[in-house]
Design an enzyme around this catalytic site. Structure first.
Site, PDB file in Angstrom:
ATOM      1  N   LYS A  30       0.842  -1.193   0.000  1.00 23.41           N
ATOM      2  CA  LYS A  30       0.000   0.000   0.000  1.00 23.41           C
ATOM      3  C   LYS A  30       0.879   1.246   0.000  1.00 23.41           C
ATOM      4  O   LYS A  30       1.809   1.369   0.809  1.00 23.41           O
ATOM      5  CB  LYS A  30      -0.891   0.027   1.244  1.00 23.41           C
ATOM      6  CG  LYS A  30      -1.895   1.175   1.202  1.00 23.41           C
ATOM      7  CD  LYS A  30      -2.613   1.379   2.516  1.00 23.41           C
ATOM      8  CE  LYS A  30      -2.145   2.675   3.141  1.00 23.41           C
ATOM      9  NZ  LYS A  30      -3.134   3.296   4.036  1.00 23.41           N
ATOM     10  N   ASP A  57      -3.562   4.365  -2.006  1.00 22.53           N
ATOM     11  CA  ASP A  57      -4.639   4.776  -1.088  1.00 22.53           C
ATOM     12  C   ASP A  57      -4.649   6.293  -0.929  1.00 22.53           C
ATOM     13  O   ASP A  57      -4.184   6.818   0.079  1.00 22.53           O
ATOM     14  CB  ASP A  57      -4.439   4.067   0.259  1.00 22.53           C
ATOM     15  CG  ASP A  57      -5.610   4.260   1.199  1.00 22.53           C
ATOM     16  OD1 ASP A  57      -6.705   4.624   0.731  1.00 22.53           O
ATOM     17  OD2 ASP A  57      -5.434   4.036   2.412  1.00 22.53           O
ATOM     18  N   LEU A  58      -5.185   6.981  -1.947  1.00 21.98           N
ATOM     19  CA  LEU A  58      -5.210   8.452  -1.895  1.00 21.98           C
ATOM     20  C   LEU A  58      -6.618   8.986  -1.625  1.00 21.98           C
ATOM     21  O   LEU A  58      -6.811  10.198  -1.537  1.00 21.98           O
ATOM     22  CB  LEU A  58      -4.639   9.044  -3.199  1.00 21.98           C
ATOM     23  CG  LEU A  58      -3.193   8.624  -3.508  1.00 21.98           C
ATOM     24  CD1 LEU A  58      -2.700   9.300  -4.794  1.00 21.98           C
ATOM     25  CD2 LEU A  58      -2.244   8.935  -2.372  1.00 21.98           C
ATOM     26  N   LYS A  59      -7.588   8.113  -1.496  1.00 17.90           N
ATOM     27  CA  LYS A  59      -8.958   8.468  -1.057  1.00 17.90           C
ATOM     28  C   LYS A  59      -9.494   9.712  -1.754  1.00 17.90           C
ATOM     29  O   LYS A  59      -9.787  10.732  -1.131  1.00 17.90           O
ATOM     30  CB  LYS A  59      -8.997   8.671   0.459  1.00 17.90           C
ATOM     31  CG  LYS A  59      -8.610   7.432   1.267  1.00 17.90           C
ATOM     32  CD  LYS A  59      -8.837   7.652   2.758  1.00 17.90           C
ATOM     33  CE  LYS A  59      -8.500   6.438   3.593  1.00 17.90           C
ATOM     34  NZ  LYS A  59      -7.081   6.133   3.682  1.00 17.90           N
ATOM     35  N   HIS A  61     -11.842  12.476  -3.452  1.00 12.82           N
ATOM     36  CA  HIS A  61     -13.168  13.044  -3.160  1.00 12.82           C
ATOM     37  C   HIS A  61     -13.178  14.427  -3.796  1.00 12.82           C
ATOM     38  O   HIS A  61     -12.666  15.392  -3.225  1.00 12.82           O
ATOM     39  CB  HIS A  61     -13.363  13.132  -1.636  1.00 12.82           C
ATOM     40  CG  HIS A  61     -14.733  13.562  -1.216  1.00 12.82           C
ATOM     41  ND1 HIS A  61     -15.163  13.453   0.089  1.00 12.82           N
ATOM     42  CD2 HIS A  61     -15.758  14.102  -1.903  1.00 12.82           C
ATOM     43  CE1 HIS A  61     -16.403  13.920   0.174  1.00 12.82           C
ATOM     44  NE2 HIS A  61     -16.779  14.315  -1.025  1.00 12.82           N
ATOM     45  N   ASP A  62     -13.713  14.509  -5.009  1.00  9.17           N
ATOM     46  CA  ASP A  62     -13.669  15.772  -5.756  1.00  9.17           C
ATOM     47  C   ASP A  62     -14.822  15.721  -6.760  1.00  9.17           C
ATOM     48  O   ASP A  62     -15.624  14.780  -6.746  1.00  9.17           O
ATOM     49  CB  ASP A  62     -12.297  15.889  -6.454  1.00  9.17           C
ATOM     50  CG  ASP A  62     -11.915  17.337  -6.768  1.00  9.17           C
ATOM     51  OD1 ASP A  62     -12.817  18.166  -7.006  1.00  9.17           O
ATOM     52  OD2 ASP A  62     -10.706  17.634  -6.794  1.00  9.17           O
ATOM     53  N   ILE A  63     -14.913  16.708  -7.645  1.00  7.15           N
ATOM     54  CA  ILE A  63     -15.971  16.658  -8.652  1.00  7.15           C
ATOM     55  C   ILE A  63     -15.710  15.463  -9.587  1.00  7.15           C
ATOM     56  O   ILE A  63     -14.563  15.014  -9.733  1.00  7.15           O
ATOM     57  CB  ILE A  63     -16.075  17.985  -9.453  1.00  7.15           C
ATOM     58  CG1 ILE A  63     -14.747  18.304 -10.152  1.00  7.15           C
ATOM     59  CG2 ILE A  63     -16.512  19.125  -8.551  1.00  7.15           C
ATOM     60  CD1 ILE A  63     -14.839  19.468 -11.120  1.00  7.15           C
ATOM     61  N   THR A 112     -12.541   6.028  10.145  1.00  7.03           N
ATOM     62  CA  THR A 112     -12.645   5.472  11.500  1.00  7.03           C
ATOM     63  C   THR A 112     -12.199   6.479  12.562  1.00  7.03           C
ATOM     64  O   THR A 112     -12.394   6.248  13.747  1.00  7.03           O
ATOM     65  CB  THR A 112     -11.830   4.167  11.639  1.00  7.03           C
ATOM     66  OG1 THR A 112     -10.540   4.394  11.076  1.00  7.03           O
ATOM     67  CG2 THR A 112     -12.503   3.026  10.928  1.00  7.03           C
ATOM     68  N   ARG A 175      -4.022  -6.755  13.717  1.00  7.07           N
ATOM     69  CA  ARG A 175      -2.946  -6.954  14.687  1.00  7.07           C
ATOM     70  C   ARG A 175      -2.790  -8.444  14.982  1.00  7.07           C
ATOM     71  O   ARG A 175      -3.684  -9.055  15.579  1.00  7.07           O
ATOM     72  CB  ARG A 175      -3.248  -6.219  16.008  1.00  7.07           C
ATOM     73  CG  ARG A 175      -3.142  -4.699  15.889  1.00  7.07           C
ATOM     74  CD  ARG A 175      -1.703  -4.290  15.652  1.00  7.07           C
ATOM     75  NE  ARG A 175      -1.539  -2.862  15.440  1.00  7.07           N
ATOM     76  CZ  ARG A 175      -1.567  -2.252  14.251  1.00  7.07           C
ATOM     77  NH1 ARG A 175      -1.796  -2.955  13.151  1.00  7.07           N
ATOM     78  NH2 ARG A 175      -1.349  -0.967  14.148  1.00  7.07           N
ATOM     79  N   GLN A 184      -4.346   1.993  16.853  1.00  9.90           N
ATOM     80  CA  GLN A 184      -5.543   1.287  16.381  1.00  9.90           C
ATOM     81  C   GLN A 184      -6.381   0.853  17.582  1.00  9.90           C
ATOM     82  O   GLN A 184      -5.852   0.374  18.570  1.00  9.90           O
ATOM     83  CB  GLN A 184      -5.154   0.042  15.559  1.00  9.90           C
ATOM     84  CG  GLN A 184      -4.418   0.363  14.276  1.00  9.90           C
ATOM     85  CD  GLN A 184      -5.341   0.862  13.171  1.00  9.90           C
ATOM     86  OE1 GLN A 184      -6.503   1.146  13.414  1.00  9.90           O
ATOM     87  NE2 GLN A 184      -4.809   0.984  11.966  1.00  9.90           N
ATOM     88  N   ARG A 205       2.462  -1.343  10.647  1.00  7.49           N
ATOM     89  CA  ARG A 205       3.534  -1.360  11.646  1.00  7.49           C
ATOM     90  C   ARG A 205       3.911  -2.719  12.219  1.00  7.49           C
ATOM     91  O   ARG A 205       5.098  -2.932  12.490  1.00  7.49           O
ATOM     92  CB  ARG A 205       3.203  -0.357  12.759  1.00  7.49           C
ATOM     93  CG  ARG A 205       3.322   1.074  12.251  1.00  7.49           C
ATOM     94  CD  ARG A 205       2.612   2.060  13.119  1.00  7.49           C
ATOM     95  NE  ARG A 205       1.165   1.906  13.009  1.00  7.49           N
ATOM     96  CZ  ARG A 205       0.284   2.643  13.662  1.00  7.49           C
ATOM     97  NH1 ARG A 205       0.696   3.595  14.476  1.00  7.49           N
ATOM     98  NH2 ARG A 205      -1.012   2.446  13.499  1.00  7.49           N
TER      99      ARG A 205
HETATM  100  O1  C5P Z   1       0.380   0.371  10.925  1.00  4.66           O
HETATM  101  P1  C5P Z   1      -1.023  -0.114  10.770  1.00  4.66           P
HETATM  102  O2  C5P Z   1      -1.144  -1.606  10.608  1.00  4.66           O
HETATM  103  O3  C5P Z   1      -1.938   0.414  11.848  1.00  4.66           O
HETATM  104  O4  C5P Z   1      -1.463   0.526   9.387  1.00  4.66           O
HETATM  105  C1  C5P Z   1      -2.754   0.449   8.938  1.00  4.66           C
HETATM  106  C2  C5P Z   1      -2.856   1.070   7.568  1.00  4.66           C
HETATM  107  O5  C5P Z   1      -4.209   1.086   7.191  1.00  4.66           O
HETATM  108  C3  C5P Z   1      -2.362   2.499   7.499  1.00  4.66           C
HETATM  109  O6  C5P Z   1      -1.720   2.666   6.244  1.00  4.66           O
HETATM  110  C4  C5P Z   1      -3.621   3.341   7.561  1.00  4.66           C
HETATM  111  O7  C5P Z   1      -3.558   4.495   6.762  1.00  4.66           O
HETATM  112  C5  C5P Z   1      -4.656   2.412   6.983  1.00  4.66           C
HETATM  113  N1  C5P Z   1      -6.002   2.629   7.496  1.00  4.66           N
HETATM  114  C6  C5P Z   1      -6.352   2.470   8.816  1.00  4.66           C
HETATM  115  N2  C5P Z   1      -7.633   2.673   9.229  1.00  4.66           N
HETATM  116  C7  C5P Z   1      -8.538   3.023   8.363  1.00  4.66           C
HETATM  117  C8  C5P Z   1      -8.218   3.179   7.023  1.00  4.66           C
HETATM  118  C9  C5P Z   1      -6.923   2.975   6.626  1.00  4.66           C
HETATM  119  O8  C5P Z   1      -5.512   2.149   9.655  1.00  4.66           O
HETATM  120  N3  C5P Z   1      -9.767   3.177   8.765  1.00  4.66           N
END
Ligand code: C5P
Length: 225
Positions: A30, A57-59, A61-63, A112, A175, A184, A205
């Site tokens: 990613k 993953d640039l999400k 949201h525009d026209i 989230t 995790r 998280q 991570r």
């Molecule tokens: O390091 P970690 O496992 O927490 O990374 C989770 C990845 O998922 C990050 O790149 C984060 O931007 C992405 N993400 C998230 N929660 C979301 C959407 C995306 O943790 N709701």
């Protein structure tokens, strides 16, 4: 079979490629906004040249016109999966889906980081039931022809019963047992997320900050196989 996407949340192309090269069997990576802005499209080309599939993953949201342009540019770059905000609305989602070609698109519903109060404040709707809002936005994205949804581990089971079997469910917040939660809160272990219906789990991570990224990556792949 579900896939493990490693979130290369590091600041430079050099670090990202060093990490990717430390995992010879890496299937998916990613790339988020920080890395993309530092390294540009080169990071996508480098990962693709190593045989790694890329989740950009640039999400957006525009026209509709702008989002369609971004989606087409990502597809030209040979990105495999990209994200749009479902809240951009049906026309934006349709334009994105129409421009996606061979690339898959996943919709983000409610970030989230929102609480019912902060979401209500942002949308002028008082306190919002976020579970209902997530379902509503996921249905909108499906109606527009978007291929998948990004969903938290907590909602993945409900989301799977809401969307068709072909829909990709991309699940961050993973995790492995015994690893540090970091920031998280709504987490699941890899196998639980896949059993609930995830097609792709996003892990950052626990792998990237490990002394042995490859060992942790292989362990997670084995756990969900
Ligand atoms: O390091 P970690 O496992 O927490 O990374 C989770 C990845 O998922 C990050 O790149 C984060 O931007 C992405 N993400 C998230 N929660 C979301 C959407 C995306 O943790 N709701």
């Amino acid at each position: 079979m579900a896939e493990v996407i490693v979130a290369l949340d590091v600041a430079t192309e050099l670090e990202a490629l060093h990490l990717a090269d430390s995992m010879p069997s890496l299937g998916w990576a990613k790339v988020g906004p920080t890395l993309f802005l530092r390294s540009g499209p080169a990071i996508v080309r480098e990962l693709k040249s190593r045989g790694v599939q890329v989740f950009l993953d640039l999400k957006w949201h525009d026209i509709p016109h702008q989002v369609a342009g971004a989606v087409a540019a990502a597809e030209e770059l040979d990105v495999d999966l990209a994200t749009v905000h479902a809240a951009g609305g049906i026309e934006m989602l349709r334009a994105a889906a129409a421009a996606s070609g061979f690339m898959r698109l996943a919709a983000v519903s409610v970030l989230t980081s929102h609480t019912p109060e902060s979401y209500g404040e942002a949308t002028g709707r008082g306190t919002v039931d976020l579970d209902e809002e997530v379902s509503r936005l996921a249905k909108l994205a499906m109606a527009a022809g978007v291929h998948g949804v990004v969903t938290s581990p907590r909602e993945v089971g409900a989301m799977r019963s809401l969307v068709g079997a072909e829909t990709w469910l991309v699940v961050p917040g993973i995790r492995p047992a015994g690893s540090d939660m970091g920031d998280q809160r709504r987490t699941a272990d890899p196998r639980a997320a896949v059993e609930a219906g995830a097609t792709h789990i996003v892990v950052g991570r626990p792998i990237t900050r490990s002394e042995q990224p490859e060992a942790v990556y292989n362990q997670i792949c084995a756990e969900i196989a």
